[in-house]
Design a protein around this motif. Sequence first.
Motif, mmCIF file in Angstrom:
data_model
loop_
_atom_site.group_PDB
_atom_site.id
_atom_site.type_symbol
_atom_site.label_atom_id
_atom_site.label_comp_id
_atom_site.label_asym_id
_atom_site.label_seq_id
_atom_site.Cartn_x
_atom_site.Cartn_y
_atom_site.Cartn_z
ATOM 1 N N ALA A 142 -12.130 -10.258 13.636
ATOM 2 C CA ALA A 142 -12.473 -9.059 12.867
ATOM 3 C C ALA A 142 -11.375 -8.000 12.967
ATOM 4 O O ALA A 142 -11.216 -7.194 12.047
ATOM 5 C CB ALA A 142 -13.800 -8.486 13.352
ATOM 6 N N CYS A 143 -10.613 -7.989 14.035
ATOM 7 C CA CYS A 143 -9.504 -7.030 14.184
ATOM 8 C C CYS A 143 -8.204 -7.548 13.571
ATOM 9 O O CYS A 143 -7.389 -6.762 13.090
ATOM 10 C CB CYS A 143 -9.277 -6.729 15.666
ATOM 11 S SG CYS A 143 -10.626 -5.810 16.418
ATOM 12 N N VAL A 144 -8.014 -8.848 13.586
ATOM 13 C CA VAL A 144 -6.777 -9.451 13.075
ATOM 14 C C VAL A 144 -6.765 -9.471 11.543
ATOM 15 O O VAL A 144 -5.725 -9.224 10.930
ATOM 16 C CB VAL A 144 -6.609 -10.872 13.652
ATOM 17 C CG1 VAL A 144 -5.564 -11.667 12.903
ATOM 18 C CG2 VAL A 144 -6.273 -10.798 15.142
ATOM 19 N N ARG A 145 -7.895 -9.746 10.943
ATOM 20 C CA ARG A 145 -7.935 -9.873 9.484
ATOM 21 C C ARG A 145 -7.492 -8.617 8.741
ATOM 22 O O ARG A 145 -6.735 -8.720 7.768
ATOM 23 C CB ARG A 145 -9.311 -10.339 9.034
ATOM 24 C CG ARG A 145 -9.503 -11.818 9.240
ATOM 25 C CD ARG A 145 -10.763 -12.334 8.565
ATOM 26 N NE ARG A 145 -10.763 -13.776 8.574
ATOM 27 C CZ ARG A 145 -11.592 -14.527 9.299
ATOM 28 N NH1 ARG A 145 -12.497 -13.949 10.071
ATOM 29 N NH2 ARG A 145 -11.502 -15.842 9.253
ATOM 30 N N PRO A 146 -7.895 -7.414 9.139
ATOM 31 C CA PRO A 146 -7.396 -6.232 8.415
ATOM 32 C C PRO A 146 -5.871 -6.085 8.507
ATOM 33 O O PRO A 146 -5.233 -5.653 7.545
ATOM 34 C CB PRO A 146 -8.105 -5.056 9.096
ATOM 35 C CG PRO A 146 -9.317 -5.657 9.705
ATOM 36 C CD PRO A 146 -8.937 -7.047 10.100
ATOM 37 N N LEU A 147 -5.287 -6.447 9.646
ATOM 38 C CA LEU A 147 -3.824 -6.424 9.757
ATOM 39 C C LEU A 147 -3.209 -7.414 8.782
ATOM 40 O O LEU A 147 -2.182 -7.138 8.152
ATOM 41 C CB LEU A 147 -3.384 -6.760 11.181
ATOM 42 C CG LEU A 147 -3.778 -5.764 12.262
ATOM 43 C CD1 LEU A 147 -3.389 -6.290 13.635
ATOM 44 C CD2 LEU A 147 -3.154 -4.417 11.998
ATOM 45 N N ALA A 148 -3.838 -8.567 8.671
ATOM 46 C CA ALA A 148 -3.336 -9.585 7.755
ATOM 47 C C ALA A 148 -3.457 -9.128 6.298
ATOM 48 O O ALA A 148 -2.546 -9.355 5.490
ATOM 49 C CB ALA A 148 -4.093 -10.897 7.979
ATOM 50 N N PHE A 149 -4.580 -8.483 5.961
ATOM 51 C CA PHE A 149 -4.729 -7.925 4.609
ATOM 52 C C PHE A 149 -3.648 -6.878 4.345
ATOM 53 O O PHE A 149 -3.079 -6.814 3.262
ATOM 54 C CB PHE A 149 -6.114 -7.292 4.416
ATOM 55 C CG PHE A 149 -7.185 -8.263 4.053
ATOM 56 C CD1 PHE A 149 -7.098 -9.052 2.920
ATOM 57 C CD2 PHE A 149 -8.320 -8.368 4.842
ATOM 58 C CE1 PHE A 149 -8.105 -9.949 2.577
ATOM 59 C CE2 PHE A 149 -9.331 -9.256 4.510
ATOM 60 C CZ PHE A 149 -9.226 -10.048 3.387
ATOM 61 N N ARG A 150 -3.377 -6.040 5.337
ATOM 62 C CA ARG A 150 -2.324 -5.025 5.197
ATOM 63 C C ARG A 150 -0.986 -5.692 4.927
ATOM 64 O O ARG A 150 -0.235 -5.280 4.041
ATOM 65 C CB ARG A 150 -2.237 -4.176 6.478
ATOM 66 C CG ARG A 150 -1.143 -3.131 6.433
ATOM 67 C CD ARG A 150 -0.644 -2.743 7.803
ATOM 68 N NE ARG A 150 0.040 -3.848 8.459
ATOM 69 C CZ ARG A 150 0.365 -3.852 9.744
ATOM 70 N NH1 ARG A 150 0.043 -2.853 10.522
ATOM 71 N NH2 ARG A 150 1.006 -4.872 10.261
ATOM 72 N N ASP A 151 -0.666 -6.740 5.690
ATOM 73 C CA ASP A 151 0.590 -7.453 5.473
ATOM 74 C C ASP A 151 0.646 -8.067 4.079
ATOM 75 O O ASP A 151 1.667 -8.003 3.400
ATOM 76 C CB ASP A 151 0.786 -8.534 6.534
ATOM 77 C CG ASP A 151 1.186 -7.974 7.879
ATOM 78 O OD1 ASP A 151 1.459 -6.761 7.977
ATOM 79 O OD2 ASP A 151 1.238 -8.763 8.840
ATOM 80 N N ALA A 152 -0.453 -8.673 3.661
ATOM 81 C CA ALA A 152 -0.486 -9.277 2.325
ATOM 82 C C ALA A 152 -0.280 -8.216 1.251
ATOM 83 O O ALA A 152 0.493 -8.414 0.307
ATOM 84 C CB ALA A 152 -1.805 -10.014 2.111
ATOM 85 N N ALA A 153 -0.941 -7.077 1.396
ATOM 86 C CA ALA A 153 -0.812 -6.004 0.403
ATOM 87 C C ALA A 153 0.609 -5.445 0.370
ATOM 88 O O ALA A 153 1.178 -5.245 -0.707
ATOM 89 C CB ALA A 153 -1.820 -4.890 0.700
ATOM 90 N N CYS A 154 1.192 -5.196 1.547
ATOM 91 C CA CYS A 154 2.576 -4.691 1.595
ATOM 92 C C CYS A 154 3.539 -5.699 0.978
ATOM 93 O O CYS A 154 4.444 -5.331 0.223
ATOM 94 C CB CYS A 154 3.001 -4.413 3.036
ATOM 95 S SG CYS A 154 2.262 -2.960 3.771
ATOM 96 N N GLY A 155 3.348 -6.955 1.334
ATOM 97 C CA GLY A 155 4.225 -7.996 0.800
ATOM 98 C C GLY A 155 4.125 -8.111 -0.708
ATOM 99 O O GLY A 155 5.140 -8.215 -1.409
ATOM 100 N N LEU A 156 2.903 -8.082 -1.222
ATOM 101 C CA LEU A 156 2.736 -8.155 -2.676
ATOM 102 C C LEU A 156 3.330 -6.926 -3.355
ATOM 103 O O LEU A 156 3.925 -7.038 -4.429
ATOM 104 C CB LEU A 156 1.254 -8.300 -3.038
ATOM 105 C CG LEU A 156 0.652 -9.670 -2.768
ATOM 106 C CD1 LEU A 156 -0.857 -9.648 -2.986
ATOM 107 C CD2 LEU A 156 1.307 -10.731 -3.642
ATOM 108 N N ALA A 157 3.194 -5.761 -2.730
ATOM 109 C CA ALA A 157 3.792 -4.546 -3.300
ATOM 110 C C ALA A 157 5.312 -4.678 -3.366
ATOM 111 O O ALA A 157 5.934 -4.270 -4.357
ATOM 112 C CB ALA A 157 3.391 -3.323 -2.479
ATOM 113 N N MET A 158 5.910 -5.258 -2.327
ATOM 114 C CA MET A 158 7.363 -5.468 -2.342
ATOM 115 C C MET A 158 7.748 -6.491 -3.415
ATOM 116 O O MET A 158 8.718 -6.309 -4.139
ATOM 117 C CB MET A 158 7.852 -5.944 -0.969
ATOM 118 C CG MET A 158 7.793 -4.877 0.099
ATOM 119 S SD MET A 158 8.109 -5.517 1.757
ATOM 120 C CE MET A 158 9.865 -5.928 1.630
#
Length: 127
Positions: free
Chosen positions: A46-62
């Motif tokens: 539950a703590c790791v998944r939001p970090l992973a979503f953040r990474d996915a969102a940042c990566g897609l934005a780039m």
Amino acid sequence: MNRSLLRLTGAATAVYGLAVTRRPALLARPSGLTGPDGEVPAAVAACVRPLAFRDAACGLAMLLAPDDRSLRTATLIRIASDFGDAALLATALPRRRNRAMAVVVSVGWGTLSVAGLLRPDDPADPS
């Protein structure tokens, strides 16, 4: 700024983020956050998944940034996230080996993004 390097870094970040969202063990195991049975506890997932979503969102934005200003902004968010992760994980993970590995990986990705911002584009690259 080297757009190709930044977009490639963004794509890799997005893929990794989506993979960890699906399988939190990809981040939890090397971080030393698995239980005695080697499984990822629900609270850790539950703590790791939001970090992973953040990474996915940042990566897609780039990856999908429509112009240089947007790409620069997305990259700066990515850099802040990576160096922030390094600072926090350097003290939060359970074992020194895990802390060191997390810092090296986080700083490495952040440095790659910094290099993309500082390195000029290849004039032969039309992107």
